[in-house]
Design a protein around this motif. Structure first.
Motif, PDB file in Angstrom:
ATOM      1  N   LYS A   1     -34.513  15.683  20.720  1.00  0.00           N
ATOM      2  CA  LYS A   1     -34.931  15.052  21.974  1.00  0.00           C
ATOM      3  C   LYS A   1     -35.261  13.579  21.759  1.00  0.00           C
ATOM      4  CE  LYS A   1     -36.509  19.239  24.132  1.00  0.00           C
ATOM      5  NZ  LYS A   1     -37.578  19.925  24.813  1.00  0.00           N
ATOM      6  N   ARG A   2     -35.350  12.868  22.868  1.00  0.00           N
ATOM      7  CA  ARG A   2     -35.805  11.473  22.832  1.00  0.00           C
ATOM      8  C   ARG A   2     -37.330  11.503  22.731  1.00  0.00           C
ATOM      9  NH1 ARG A   2     -34.778   6.276  23.762  1.00  0.00           N
ATOM     10  NH2 ARG A   2     -35.963   5.025  25.239  1.00  0.00           N
ATOM     11  N   ILE A   3     -37.869  10.790  21.771  1.00  0.00           N
ATOM     12  CA  ILE A   3     -39.309  10.745  21.552  1.00  0.00           C
ATOM     13  C   ILE A   3     -39.804   9.337  21.881  1.00  0.00           C
ATOM     14  CG2 ILE A   3     -41.176  11.073  19.893  1.00  0.00           C
ATOM     15  CD1 ILE A   3     -39.566  13.645  20.328  1.00  0.00           C
TER      16      ILE A   3
ATOM     17  N   GLY B   1     -35.449  16.210  28.438  1.00  0.00           N
ATOM     18  CA  GLY B   1     -34.986  15.760  27.130  1.00  0.00           C
ATOM     19  C   GLY B   1     -35.787  14.620  26.545  1.00  0.00           C
ATOM     20  N   THR B   2     -36.843  14.172  27.253  1.00  0.00           N
ATOM     21  CA  THR B   2     -37.699  13.096  26.744  1.00  0.00           C
ATOM     22  C   THR B   2     -39.109  13.632  26.560  1.00  0.00           C
ATOM     23  OG1 THR B   2     -36.411  11.378  27.848  1.00  0.00           O
ATOM     24  CG2 THR B   2     -38.645  10.796  27.185  1.00  0.00           C
ATOM     25  N   VAL B   3     -39.670  13.380  25.374  1.00  0.00           N
ATOM     26  CA  VAL B   3     -41.023  13.817  25.060  1.00  0.00           C
ATOM     27  C   VAL B   3     -41.879  12.580  24.814  1.00  0.00           C
ATOM     28  CG1 VAL B   3     -42.459  15.133  23.442  1.00  0.00           C
ATOM     29  CG2 VAL B   3     -40.147  15.931  23.997  1.00  0.00           C
ATOM     30  N   PHE B   4     -42.953  12.436  25.585  1.00  0.00           N
ATOM     31  CA  PHE B   4     -43.917  11.359  25.351  1.00  0.00           C
ATOM     32  C   PHE B   4     -44.964  11.862  24.378  1.00  0.00           C
ATOM     33  CE2 PHE B   4     -41.840   9.343  28.744  1.00  0.00           C
ATOM     34  CZ  PHE B   4     -42.223   8.010  28.741  1.00  0.00           C
ATOM     35  N   VAL B   5     -45.285  11.030  23.396  1.00  0.00           N
ATOM     36  CA  VAL B   5     -46.253  11.403  22.364  1.00  0.00           C
ATOM     37  C   VAL B   5     -47.345  10.343  22.321  1.00  0.00           C
ATOM     38  CG1 VAL B   5     -46.609  11.906  19.917  1.00  0.00           C
ATOM     39  CG2 VAL B   5     -44.448  12.555  21.026  1.00  0.00           C
ATOM     40  N   ASP B   6     -48.564  10.781  22.535  1.00  0.00           N
ATOM     41  CA  ASP B   6     -49.743   9.918  22.499  1.00  0.00           C
ATOM     42  C   ASP B   6     -50.322  10.011  21.092  1.00  0.00           C
ATOM     43  OD1 ASP B   6     -52.229   8.660  22.822  1.00  0.00           O
ATOM     44  OD2 ASP B   6     -52.493   9.482  24.845  1.00  0.00           O
ATOM     45  N   VAL B   7     -50.274   8.909  20.337  1.00  0.00           N
ATOM     46  CA  VAL B   7     -50.740   8.922  18.947  1.00  0.00           C
ATOM     47  C   VAL B   7     -52.162   8.385  18.800  1.00  0.00           C
ATOM     48  CG1 VAL B   7     -48.407   8.849  17.981  1.00  0.00           C
ATOM     49  CG2 VAL B   7     -49.633   6.699  18.360  1.00  0.00           C
ATOM     50  N   ARG B   8     -52.870   8.216  19.920  1.00  0.00           N
ATOM     51  CA  ARG B   8     -54.253   7.759  19.853  1.00  0.00           C
ATOM     52  C   ARG B   8     -55.169   8.886  19.375  1.00  0.00           C
ATOM     53  NH1 ARG B   8     -55.621   6.026  25.609  1.00  0.00           N
ATOM     54  NH2 ARG B   8     -54.377   7.894  26.030  1.00  0.00           N
TER      55      ARG B   8
ATOM     56  N   ASP C   1     -37.776   7.494   9.750  1.00  0.00           N
ATOM     57  CA  ASP C   1     -37.685   7.771   8.314  1.00  0.00           C
ATOM     58  C   ASP C   1     -37.573   9.268   8.038  1.00  0.00           C
ATOM     59  OD1 ASP C   1     -37.858   5.051   7.804  1.00  0.00           O
ATOM     60  OD2 ASP C   1     -39.965   5.121   7.154  1.00  0.00           O
ATOM     61  N   MET C   2     -38.120  10.075   8.944  1.00  0.00           N
ATOM     62  CA  MET C   2     -38.066  11.528   8.795  1.00  0.00           C
ATOM     63  C   MET C   2     -36.776  12.126   9.362  1.00  0.00           C
ATOM     64  SD  MET C   2     -42.017  12.622   9.627  1.00  0.00           S
ATOM     65  CE  MET C   2     -41.809  14.339   9.104  1.00  0.00           C
ATOM     66  N   GLY C   3     -35.937  11.285   9.959  1.00  0.00           N
ATOM     67  CA  GLY C   3     -34.654  11.756  10.460  1.00  0.00           C
ATOM     68  C   GLY C   3     -34.542  11.896  11.966  1.00  0.00           C
ATOM     69  N   TYR C   4     -35.572  11.567  12.697  1.00  0.00           N
ATOM     70  CA  TYR C   4     -35.498  11.588  14.155  1.00  0.00           C
ATOM     71  C   TYR C   4     -34.614  10.420  14.591  1.00  0.00           C
ATOM     72  CZ  TYR C   4     -39.274  15.008  14.706  1.00  0.00           C
ATOM     73  OH  TYR C   4     -40.039  16.148  14.681  1.00  0.00           O
ATOM     74  N   ALA C   5     -33.642  10.699  15.431  1.00  0.00           N
ATOM     75  CA  ALA C   5     -32.640   9.686  15.768  1.00  0.00           C
ATOM     76  C   ALA C   5     -32.994   8.842  16.984  1.00  0.00           C
ATOM     77  CB  ALA C   5     -31.289  10.356  16.004  1.00  0.00           C
TER      78      ALA C   5
END
Length: 128
Positions: free
Chosen positions: A81-83, A33-40, A102-106
Motif C-alpha cells: 500500500k501507499r504509506i 490503498g493509502t494508509v496514513f501513519v502518525d509517528v508522534r 530502507d526496509m523495502g516499502y516502495a
C-alpha cells in the motif's frame, strides 16, 4: 569521524523521500490503498488528535511494527500500500519514510508541516 547534526540527518532523509504538501496529503485521506501513519508520541495525539483513520506507530517503534516477522507487527503497515507518514512538523516523518524505504516499502511519503498543516489543509481529524 565527523558527527552530523540532527538537522543534517533530517535534510538527507528529506532529499531521498517523497515530500507531500499538506493539501496534497489531505486529498488522500480515506483513499483506498493509502494508509496514513502518525509517528508522534501518544501524548501528542492525546493533546491534538490525529488524522481520521490513521495508524498510530510511534517513531521509536516503527521498524518493529513495519517488519512482518516481528511479534509486534502492525498489519495495516502493508508494503503493497501507499504509506503517508506525518508527525508534528515533518522531520520525524521524513526519517520514518526513509526507514520504510530502507526496509523495502516502495510507495512512502512524508507530509511537510505535519499534523497542524494537515488540519489547516482540511484533512479529516479525530480525537483519541
Amino acid at each position: 569521524m565527523t558527527i552530523r547534526s540532527a538537522r543534517d540527518v533530517v535534510a538527507q532523509a528529506r532529499a531521498g523521500v517523497t515530500i507531500l504538501t499538506a493539501e496534497d496529503a489531505a486529498a488522500e485521506v480515506g483513499a483506498p490503498g493509502t494508509v496514513f501513519v502518525d509517528v508522534r508520541e501518544a501524548a501528542e495525539l492525546t493533546r491534538s488528535g490525529t488524522v481520521a483513520g490513521a495508524v498510530h506507530v510511534p517513531r521509536g517503534l516503527l521498524e518493529f511494527q513495519a517488519d512482518p516477522a516481528s511479534p509486534t507487527h502492525e498489519a495495516r503497515l502493508d508494503p503493497a500500500k501507499r504509506i503517508v507518514l506525518f508527525c508534528a512538523s515533518g522531520a520525524r516523518s521524513a526519517l520514518a519514510a526513509r526507514t520504510l524505504q530502507d526496509m523495502g516499502y516502495a510507495d512512502v511519503a512524508s507530509v511537510e508541516g505535519g499534523f497542524s498543516a494537515l488540519e489547516k489543509a482540511g484533512a479529516a481529524t479525530t480525537t483519541t
